[in-house]
Scaffold this active site. Structure first.
Site, mmCIF file in Angstrom:
data_model
loop_
_atom_site.group_PDB
_atom_site.id
_atom_site.type_symbol
_atom_site.label_atom_id
_atom_site.label_comp_id
_atom_site.label_asym_id
_atom_site.label_seq_id
_atom_site.Cartn_x
_atom_site.Cartn_y
_atom_site.Cartn_z
ATOM 1 N N GLU A 311 -3.313 -12.693 -22.192
ATOM 2 C CA GLU A 311 -4.541 -12.646 -21.393
ATOM 3 C C GLU A 311 -5.507 -11.643 -22.013
ATOM 4 O O GLU A 311 -5.076 -10.631 -22.574
ATOM 5 C CB GLU A 311 -4.212 -12.255 -19.941
ATOM 6 C CG GLU A 311 -3.334 -13.306 -19.266
ATOM 7 C CD GLU A 311 -2.955 -12.980 -17.821
ATOM 8 O OE1 GLU A 311 -3.374 -11.923 -17.316
ATOM 9 O OE2 GLU A 311 -2.239 -13.798 -17.214
ATOM 10 N N HIS A 341 -6.578 -14.987 -13.831
ATOM 11 C CA HIS A 341 -5.600 -14.107 -13.158
ATOM 12 C C HIS A 341 -6.225 -13.412 -11.936
ATOM 13 O O HIS A 341 -6.241 -12.186 -11.832
ATOM 14 C CB HIS A 341 -5.055 -13.068 -14.148
ATOM 15 C CG HIS A 341 -3.736 -12.476 -13.723
ATOM 16 N ND1 HIS A 341 -2.760 -12.091 -14.598
ATOM 17 C CD2 HIS A 341 -3.230 -12.206 -12.488
ATOM 18 C CE1 HIS A 341 -1.724 -11.601 -13.938
ATOM 19 N NE2 HIS A 341 -1.990 -11.663 -12.633
HETATM 20 N N1 LIG Z 1 -1.509 -14.325 -9.965
HETATM 21 C C1 LIG Z 1 -1.508 -13.144 -9.407
HETATM 22 O O1 LIG Z 1 -2.538 -12.485 -9.320
HETATM 23 C C2 LIG Z 1 -0.252 -12.604 -8.845
HETATM 24 C C3 LIG Z 1 0.962 -12.929 -9.394
HETATM 25 N N2 LIG Z 1 2.109 -12.411 -8.878
HETATM 26 C C4 LIG Z 1 3.386 -12.818 -9.475
HETATM 27 O O2 LIG Z 1 4.131 -13.524 -8.502
HETATM 28 C C5 LIG Z 1 5.476 -13.141 -8.603
HETATM 29 C C6 LIG Z 1 6.185 -13.383 -7.296
HETATM 30 O O3 LIG Z 1 5.676 -12.504 -6.321
HETATM 31 P P1 LIG Z 1 6.450 -12.221 -4.950
HETATM 32 O O4 LIG Z 1 6.593 -13.452 -4.165
HETATM 33 O O5 LIG Z 1 5.766 -11.077 -4.329
HETATM 34 O O6 LIG Z 1 7.861 -11.758 -5.511
HETATM 35 P P2 LIG Z 1 9.220 -11.646 -4.710
HETATM 36 O O7 LIG Z 1 10.077 -10.749 -5.508
HETATM 37 O O8 LIG Z 1 8.970 -11.348 -3.283
HETATM 38 O O9 LIG Z 1 9.822 -13.138 -4.810
HETATM 39 C C7 LIG Z 1 10.286 -13.712 -5.991
HETATM 40 C C8 LIG Z 1 11.377 -14.703 -5.640
HETATM 41 O O10 LIG Z 1 11.750 -15.362 -6.827
HETATM 42 C C9 LIG Z 1 13.170 -15.509 -6.791
HETATM 43 N N3 LIG Z 1 13.671 -15.714 -8.139
HETATM 44 C C10 LIG Z 1 13.896 -14.798 -9.100
HETATM 45 N N4 LIG Z 1 14.385 -15.397 -10.205
HETATM 46 C C11 LIG Z 1 14.467 -16.705 -9.933
HETATM 47 C C12 LIG Z 1 14.903 -17.829 -10.674
HETATM 48 N N5 LIG Z 1 15.330 -17.707 -11.928
HETATM 49 N N6 LIG Z 1 14.866 -19.023 -10.068
HETATM 50 C C13 LIG Z 1 14.445 -19.156 -8.788
HETATM 51 N N7 LIG Z 1 14.018 -18.124 -8.040
HETATM 52 C C14 LIG Z 1 14.029 -16.921 -8.610
HETATM 53 C C15 LIG Z 1 13.663 -14.252 -6.140
HETATM 54 O O11 LIG Z 1 14.962 -14.396 -5.630
HETATM 55 C C16 LIG Z 1 12.625 -14.043 -5.052
HETATM 56 O O12 LIG Z 1 12.975 -14.651 -3.842
HETATM 57 C C17 LIG Z 1 5.398 -11.658 -9.012
HETATM 58 O O13 LIG Z 1 6.567 -11.232 -9.661
HETATM 59 C C18 LIG Z 1 4.215 -11.633 -9.922
HETATM 60 O O14 LIG Z 1 4.649 -11.826 -11.239
HETATM 61 C C19 LIG Z 1 2.079 -11.591 -7.800
HETATM 62 C C20 LIG Z 1 0.905 -11.244 -7.225
HETATM 63 C C21 LIG Z 1 -0.363 -11.683 -7.722
HETATM 64 O O1 LIG Z 2 0.170 -8.257 -8.477
HETATM 65 C C1 LIG Z 2 0.477 -8.875 -9.509
HETATM 66 O O2 LIG Z 2 1.614 -8.898 -9.991
HETATM 67 C C2 LIG Z 2 -0.557 -9.637 -10.190
HETATM 68 O O3 LIG Z 2 -0.267 -10.460 -11.006
HETATM 69 C C3 LIG Z 2 -1.959 -9.282 -9.940
HETATM 70 O O4 LIG Z 2 -2.289 -8.558 -11.068
HETATM 71 P P1 LIG Z 2 -3.692 -7.828 -11.237
HETATM 72 O O5 LIG Z 2 -3.689 -6.634 -10.331
HETATM 73 O O6 LIG Z 2 -4.754 -8.803 -10.846
HETATM 74 O O7 LIG Z 2 -3.716 -7.457 -12.671
#
Ligand SMILES: NC(=O)C1=CN([C@@H]2O[C@H](COP(=O)(O)OP(=O)(O)OC[C@H]3O[C@@H](n4cnc5c(N)ncnc54)[C@H](O)[C@@H]3O)[C@@H](O)[C@H]2O)C=CC1
Ligand SMILES: O=C(O)C(=O)COP(=O)(O)O
Length: 463
Positions: A311, A341
């Site tokens: 990115e 993102h």
């Molecule tokens: N696009 C964005 O701006 C954002 C992206 N994210 C991404 O989203 C991801 C998920 O966020 P949350 O839901 O808060 O995380 P979380 O940790 O609450 O949930 C992740 C889930 O994935 C499961 N998991 C882990 N490995 C796995 C696998 N191999 N197969 C199936 N399930 C699996 C876990 O058991 C858990 O239930 C974060 O780690 C982050 O990378 C988060 C926030 C913002």
């Molecule tokens: O909260 C996360 O893991 C995200 O992916 C969001 O990331 P950012 O704060 O937008 O760089």
């Protein structure tokens, strides 16, 4: 300020032992939180150092709420809107005690090795995959994040994207912007009655599940853990079951070796023809060349991507083939929503994250509390109060090897230890003890003795 890695007591300056009643380590009252509520009104401000000596580097446009909390502590805060290339990051990180980043800045072992003064890292986001957590722990550097402040924002984005993809809204809007009227119903659908397959049923996946059911969708999910279903959602046993059944597939797993390329050519083959894919998790989860093939063949009718393997560093930078070799191919596809993102980028989420992470940083720097740390054991002692003027708080981060506590207690055991707590996580242990009736000479002696132990990773004495 000493040029050693620790923020050390200024042992030569006995006047610093006196704590200022007007100083406060509480965060601004406008940011009320569970943290503030746990601090007694007569909490004693610990002054391990002149707070104006604390250097904080904030990258990636960390929200103003966080910046204010840190500045109001008197720390020196440098704020940059974008991330930094590795060489510049290394130059800057050498000098700072606290660094705040978001998802872009990679704090690898190579970078952290140069961070001689660093005590704590704040990830002002959910993901912590951009930090070498183990290396940081081995150096005694605590890492904090905000585990769910932006989950709702991501879930809402995905709901919006499902409607957009099902109605080809991105294409229709681009056509209108180019002056073309193209009224189409062919291949356009309601999302009501369709099946949503959620991969990763954590904070975001579960929130999305509730919203999707309210839109009349059926929800199935796949997770490595056995997780309680919300509403009438149903957990499936294998990823393949989800791929075969879902009309919309959305990924919400963390970046891990196991999730790398989790959706690739084989998985696209298993999907229903005309299904949709959304990825707002991490760019490594979906094999993008395989997605390009699946979209060209018509297997996938539309997709939304918010995250990419590489990115840009900041706004205005190019998203081109120099960054990802398939950039141009991707951009040429129809019914493909590309966003920079922004899943967690809402006013609500960023403000909440700013407060939560900045407070954790202050609490760690000023009080040594590791509550909520993602790479160190969680250790917290109640705040010292103004009724305890001659107390010092000793923090000893050490290798988790036999015999350390005996040695530490030989050092602190001659003093009156009011309270002590220790815990370990893997190879690293964290000990915190409050000692009463100490003077400047004792503090110096304690510090020097602990530093000389072979088990030492980092010693801090707050007083
Ligand atoms: N696009 C964005 O701006 C954002 C992206 N994210 C991404 O989203 C991801 C998920 O966020 P949350 O839901 O808060 O995380 P979380 O940790 O609450 O949930 C992740 C889930 O994935 C499961 N998991 C882990 N490995 C796995 C696998 N191999 N197969 C199936 N399930 C699996 C876990 O058991 C858990 O239930 C974060 O780690 C982050 O990378 C988060 C926030 C913002
Ligand atoms: O909260 C996360 O893991 C995200 O992916 C969001 O990331 P950012 O704060 O937008 O760089």
């Amino acid at each position: 300020m000493s040029n050693a890695r620790d923020i050390r007591p200024r042992q030569d300056d006995a006047s610093l032992l006196a704590t200022s009643p007007s100083a406060s380590f509480n965060s601004p009252s406008s940011h009320s939180s569970a943290f503030n509520r746990t601090v007694p009104v007569n909490a004693k401000p610990l002054k391990p150092f002149a707070t104006e000596d604390i250097k904080v580097l904030l990258l990636e446009n960390v929200n103003q709420t966080g910046r204010e909390i840190l500045s109001q502590q008197g720390y020196q805060v440098e704020f940059l809107k974008s991330s930094l290339p590795e060489d510049q990051l290394i130059e800057k990180i050498r000098d700072v005690h606290v660094i705040g980043i978001r998802s872009k800045t990679k704090l690898t072992a190579r970078v952290l090795k140069e961070a001689k003064n660093l005590i704590v890292i704040g990830c002002f986001c959910i993901g912590t995959n951009q930090v070498d957590l183990q290396y940081a722990a081995d150096q005694g550097i605590a890492v904090f994040n905000s585990p769910f402040s932006n989950s709702r924002s991501v879930a809402e984005l995905v709901i919006g994207e499902m409607v957009m993809l099902a109605r080809q809204l991105g294409d229709r809007s681009s056509e209108m912007h180019a002056g073309t009227w193209n009224k189409v119903s062919n291949g356009c659908w309601e999302i009501r009655g369709k099946t949503l397959g959620i991969i990763g049923y954590g904070h975001i996946g579960a929130q999305l599940s509730v919203l999707a059911e309210a839109m009349g969708m059926s929800v199935i999910y796949y997770d490595v853990l056995n997780i309680m279903s919300l509403g009438t959602a149903r957990q499936v046993e294998a990823l393949d079951d989800l791929l075969a059944e879902a009309d919309f597939i959305t990924c919400h797993v963390p970046e891990l070796p196991e999730t790398k390329g989790m959706i690739g050519q084989k998985q696209f083959e298993k999907m229903k023809k005309g299904s949709y894919l959304i990825n707002a998790s991490r760019g490594t989860v979906v094999d993008i060349p395989a997605l390009i093939d699946a979209m060209r063949s018509g297997k996938v009718a539309g997709a939304a991507l918010d995250v990419y393997p590489n990115e840009p560093a900041g706004n205005g930078d190019y998203f081109n083939n120099d960054l990802n070799s398939w950039g141009a191919d991707l951009r040429s596809l129809k019914n493909l929503i590309l966003t920079p993102h922004i899943g967690g980028s809402t006013e609500e989420a960023q403000k909440a994250i700013g407060v939560e992470v900045a407070q954790a940083l202050v609490r760690y720097a000023n009080e040594g509390s590791t509550l909520g740390a993602v790479n160190l054991p969680e250790v917290v002692l109640r705040s010292l109060t103004m009724d305890e003027p001659d107390h010092a708080r000793v923090i000893y981060i050490h290798k988790n090897i036999p015999g350390v506590l005996r040695k530490v207690n030989e050092i602190i055991g001659d003093h009156n230890v009011d309270k002590q707590m220790t815990d370990s996580r893997g190879d690293v242990a964290y000990l915190m003890a409050d000692i009463s009736n100490v003077d400047a000479a004792t503090i110096k002696e304690l510090y020097t003795s602990l530093e000389s132990l072979p088990s030492r990773i980092m010693t801090r004495v707050l007083y």
